[in-house]
Write a protein that holds these residues in place. Sequence first.
Motif, PDB file in Angstrom:
ATOM      1  N   PHE A 158       0.835  -1.205   0.000  1.00 29.07           N
ATOM      2  CA  PHE A 158       0.000   0.000   0.000  1.00 29.07           C
ATOM      3  C   PHE A 158       0.870   1.256   0.000  1.00 29.07           C
ATOM      4  O   PHE A 158       0.579   2.225  -0.713  1.00 29.07           O
ATOM      5  N   THR A 159       1.923   1.248   0.802  1.00 28.68           N
ATOM      6  CA  THR A 159       2.804   2.417   0.870  1.00 28.68           C
ATOM      7  C   THR A 159       3.410   2.727  -0.493  1.00 28.68           C
ATOM      8  O   THR A 159       3.497   3.898  -0.903  1.00 28.68           O
ATOM      9  N   LEU A 160       3.828   1.696  -1.218  1.00 22.27           N
ATOM     10  CA  LEU A 160       4.406   1.901  -2.553  1.00 22.27           C
ATOM     11  C   LEU A 160       3.361   2.448  -3.523  1.00 22.27           C
ATOM     12  O   LEU A 160       3.654   3.343  -4.334  1.00 22.27           O
ATOM     13  N   ILE A 161       2.145   1.905  -3.440  1.00 19.08           N
ATOM     14  CA  ILE A 161       1.068   2.411  -4.301  1.00 19.08           C
ATOM     15  C   ILE A 161       0.769   3.862  -3.965  1.00 19.08           C
ATOM     16  O   ILE A 161       0.593   4.710  -4.854  1.00 19.08           O
ATOM     17  N   TYR A 162       0.734   4.171  -2.663  1.00 18.49           N
ATOM     18  CA  TYR A 162       0.477   5.549  -2.249  1.00 18.49           C
ATOM     19  C   TYR A 162       1.604   6.487  -2.690  1.00 18.49           C
ATOM     20  O   TYR A 162       1.361   7.646  -3.036  1.00 18.49           O
ATOM     21  N   ALA A 163       2.819   5.981  -2.693  1.00 20.73           N
ATOM     22  CA  ALA A 163       3.970   6.808  -3.074  1.00 20.73           C
ATOM     23  C   ALA A 163       3.852   7.310  -4.512  1.00 20.73           C
ATOM     24  O   ALA A 163       4.294   8.434  -4.822  1.00 20.73           O
ATOM     25  N   VAL A 164       3.272   6.505  -5.387  1.00 22.06           N
ATOM     26  CA  VAL A 164       3.172   6.918  -6.792  1.00 22.06           C
ATOM     27  C   VAL A 164       1.795   7.465  -7.142  1.00 22.06           C
ATOM     28  O   VAL A 164       1.647   8.134  -8.173  1.00 22.06           O
ATOM     29  N   GLY A 165       0.781   7.208  -6.289  1.00 24.90           N
ATOM     30  CA  GLY A 165      -0.556   7.652  -6.652  1.00 24.90           C
ATOM     31  C   GLY A 165      -1.358   8.300  -5.549  1.00 24.90           C
ATOM     32  O   GLY A 165      -2.569   8.503  -5.696  1.00 24.90           O
ATOM     33  N   GLY A 166      -0.707   8.646  -4.445  1.00 24.75           N
ATOM     34  CA  GLY A 166      -1.423   9.268  -3.340  1.00 24.75           C
ATOM     35  C   GLY A 166      -1.985  10.629  -3.703  1.00 24.75           C
ATOM     36  O   GLY A 166      -1.367  11.379  -4.463  1.00 24.75           O
ATOM     37  N   THR A 167      -3.146  10.959  -3.172  1.00 23.31           N
ATOM     38  CA  THR A 167      -3.805  12.227  -3.515  1.00 23.31           C
ATOM     39  C   THR A 167      -3.506  13.343  -2.520  1.00 23.31           C
ATOM     40  O   THR A 167      -4.007  14.460  -2.684  1.00 23.31           O
ATOM     41  N   THR A 168      -2.715  13.056  -1.495  1.00 27.29           N
ATOM     42  CA  THR A 168      -2.340  14.096  -0.531  1.00 27.29           C
ATOM     43  C   THR A 168      -0.820  14.141  -0.409  1.00 27.29           C
ATOM     44  O   THR A 168      -0.121  13.172  -0.717  1.00 27.29           O
ATOM     45  N   ASP A 169      -0.323  15.264   0.040  1.00 28.38           N
ATOM     46  CA  ASP A 169       1.128  15.475   0.129  1.00 28.38           C
ATOM     47  C   ASP A 169       1.597  15.141   1.543  1.00 28.38           C
ATOM     48  O   ASP A 169       1.724  16.002   2.404  1.00 28.38           O
ATOM     49  N   VAL A 170       1.849  13.869   1.778  1.00 29.29           N
ATOM     50  CA  VAL A 170       2.315  13.406   3.078  1.00 29.29           C
ATOM     51  C   VAL A 170       3.618  12.652   2.874  1.00 29.29           C
ATOM     52  O   VAL A 170       3.773  11.907   1.903  1.00 29.29           O
ATOM     53  N   SER A 171       4.554  12.834   3.778  1.00 27.90           N
ATOM     54  CA  SER A 171       5.846  12.167   3.698  1.00 27.90           C
ATOM     55  C   SER A 171       5.672  10.655   3.617  1.00 27.90           C
ATOM     56  O   SER A 171       4.999  10.047   4.464  1.00 27.90           O
ATOM     57  N   ILE A 172       6.270  10.046   2.596  1.00 27.42           N
ATOM     58  CA  ILE A 172       6.164   8.598   2.434  1.00 27.42           C
ATOM     59  C   ILE A 172       6.836   7.882   3.592  1.00 27.42           C
ATOM     60  O   ILE A 172       6.390   6.805   4.020  1.00 27.42           O
ATOM     61  N   GLY A 173       7.901   8.483   4.121  1.00 30.82           N
ATOM     62  CA  GLY A 173       8.568   7.876   5.267  1.00 30.82           C
ATOM     63  C   GLY A 173       7.646   7.751   6.460  1.00 30.82           C
ATOM     64  O   GLY A 173       7.622   6.731   7.148  1.00 30.82           O
ATOM     65  N   LYS A 174       6.845   8.795   6.702  1.00 28.37           N
ATOM     66  CA  LYS A 174       5.906   8.761   7.819  1.00 28.37           C
ATOM     67  C   LYS A 174       4.809   7.717   7.582  1.00 28.37           C
ATOM     68  O   LYS A 174       4.412   6.996   8.501  1.00 28.37           O
ATOM     69  N   VAL A 175       4.325   7.658   6.343  1.00 21.69           N
ATOM     70  CA  VAL A 175       3.286   6.687   6.025  1.00 21.69           C
ATOM     71  C   VAL A 175       3.816   5.276   6.199  1.00 21.69           C
ATOM     72  O   VAL A 175       3.165   4.408   6.795  1.00 21.69           O
ATOM     73  N   ALA A 176       5.029   5.024   5.689  1.00 22.75           N
ATOM     74  CA  ALA A 176       5.614   3.683   5.770  1.00 22.75           C
ATOM     75  C   ALA A 176       5.834   3.260   7.217  1.00 22.75           C
ATOM     76  O   ALA A 176       5.494   2.137   7.608  1.00 22.75           O
ATOM     77  N   THR A 177       6.385   4.155   8.013  1.00 28.50           N
ATOM     78  CA  THR A 177       6.652   3.829   9.415  1.00 28.50           C
ATOM     79  C   THR A 177       5.373   3.500  10.160  1.00 28.50           C
ATOM     80  O   THR A 177       5.294   2.504  10.899  1.00 28.50           O
ATOM     81  N   ALA A 178       4.351   4.324   9.955  1.00 26.55           N
ATOM     82  CA  ALA A 178       3.083   4.106  10.653  1.00 26.55           C
ATOM     83  C   ALA A 178       2.387   2.846  10.158  1.00 26.55           C
ATOM     84  O   ALA A 178       1.895   2.028  10.957  1.00 26.55           O
ATOM     85  N   MET A 179       2.339   2.657   8.853  1.00 26.82           N
ATOM     86  CA  MET A 179       1.637   1.497   8.282  1.00 26.82           C
ATOM     87  C   MET A 179       2.305   0.193   8.685  1.00 26.82           C
ATOM     88  O   MET A 179       1.641  -0.749   9.135  1.00 26.82           O
ATOM     89  N   ILE A 180       3.604   0.125   8.517  1.00 29.44           N
ATOM     90  CA  ILE A 180       4.299  -1.129   8.815  1.00 29.44           C
ATOM     91  C   ILE A 180       4.255  -1.420  10.315  1.00 29.44           C
ATOM     92  O   ILE A 180       4.034  -2.557  10.737  1.00 29.44           O
ATOM     93  N   GLY A 181       4.437  -0.375  11.122  1.00 27.80           N
ATOM     94  CA  GLY A 181       4.434  -0.571  12.571  1.00 27.80           C
ATOM     95  C   GLY A 181       3.141  -1.163  13.085  1.00 27.80           C
ATOM     96  O   GLY A 181       3.144  -2.174  13.804  1.00 27.80           O
ATOM     97  N   VAL A 182       2.016  -0.591  12.705  1.00 29.50           N
ATOM     98  CA  VAL A 182       0.736  -1.083  13.221  1.00 29.50           C
ATOM     99  C   VAL A 182       0.374  -2.429  12.600  1.00 29.50           C
ATOM    100  O   VAL A 182      -0.232  -3.291  13.257  1.00 29.50           O
TER     101      VAL A 182
END
Length: 346
Positions: A158-182
Amino acid sequence: MHVPDGFIDAPISAATGVVAAAAVAVSLRGARRELDERTAPLAGLVAAFIFAVQMLNFPVAAGTSGHLLGGALAAILVGPYTGVLCVSVVLLMQGILFADGGLTALGVNITDMAVVTTVVAYAVFRGLVKVLPRRRSSITAASFVAAVLSVPAAAVAFTLIYAVGGTTDVSIGKVATAMIGVHVLIGIGEAAITALTVGAVVAVRPDLVYGARGLQQKLKLRVGGELVDVPDTAPVAARSHRKVWITGLVASLVLAGFVSFYASASPDGLEKVAADKGIDAKTEKHATADSPLADYGVKDVESARLSGGLAGVIGVGVTVVAGTGVFWTVRRRRTADVSPAGTSGV
């Protein structure tokens, strides 16, 4: 992990739709080899069971819950190709009837929740059973590890898909850390459910577990100075699946119709991360938000317990019917392919 409409832009949603369609097409062909007299009657039930268990959100951290994804469970029980189809049927029913997972994001969800989890889980499972001792406990242990790893793998996807097609400007590092952690935490719950279910089926009917085939050593007798295999006392084709099927269906109905009322009401992993990091800013209203079963409740039924229970029972029923129809159709195609008429030109 159900991605709603608006998280991923149109071009990437379309691209993942193509990937998902290709994966389903490949799986339909591959499932012909997997759906035999043992797996065909159970594949629709596996889809219904996954639907039911996905209604049982369990707490994983403060204010966060998780639920089964099901790719590992389906792949091990009925095979990887059939597993992709099982989870895809569940996602389709959830998106159309229950407004869970966007319709424009269906390709994202199938790619992430059906394809990635199934491929990763089955690859890990097969690798482990080749090196572990040939006994039933090894199948359960391999199921646990495979399921644990499949969930953070889906979070990475999901993080990789969001990195290339996300509709909001959020740091991919933050998304990856939060997604993988939970989702590492959610993976532990996934693994426990998967291992318990696979272990229970293996204990009573190991012949019905696709991932356990070929792992059990046959009994041998010495005849005329040579060791020969002892024939099975009951041929596989002649052994009834009825008890297992009825038990599984009843369990699914009880889980969806009754136990689901006690599931955690906290947002799941993706919902929590999306709210905390702001990636849900452009979420769109679901196309079937006005469905009579939207949000897993029956419209105009005032009792929350009754509404949710009825929705769960309806969902299990629809999923088992739809899944069984798909898998029996694929099974009939296999039968036609190997029939004398189908091989007359060879």
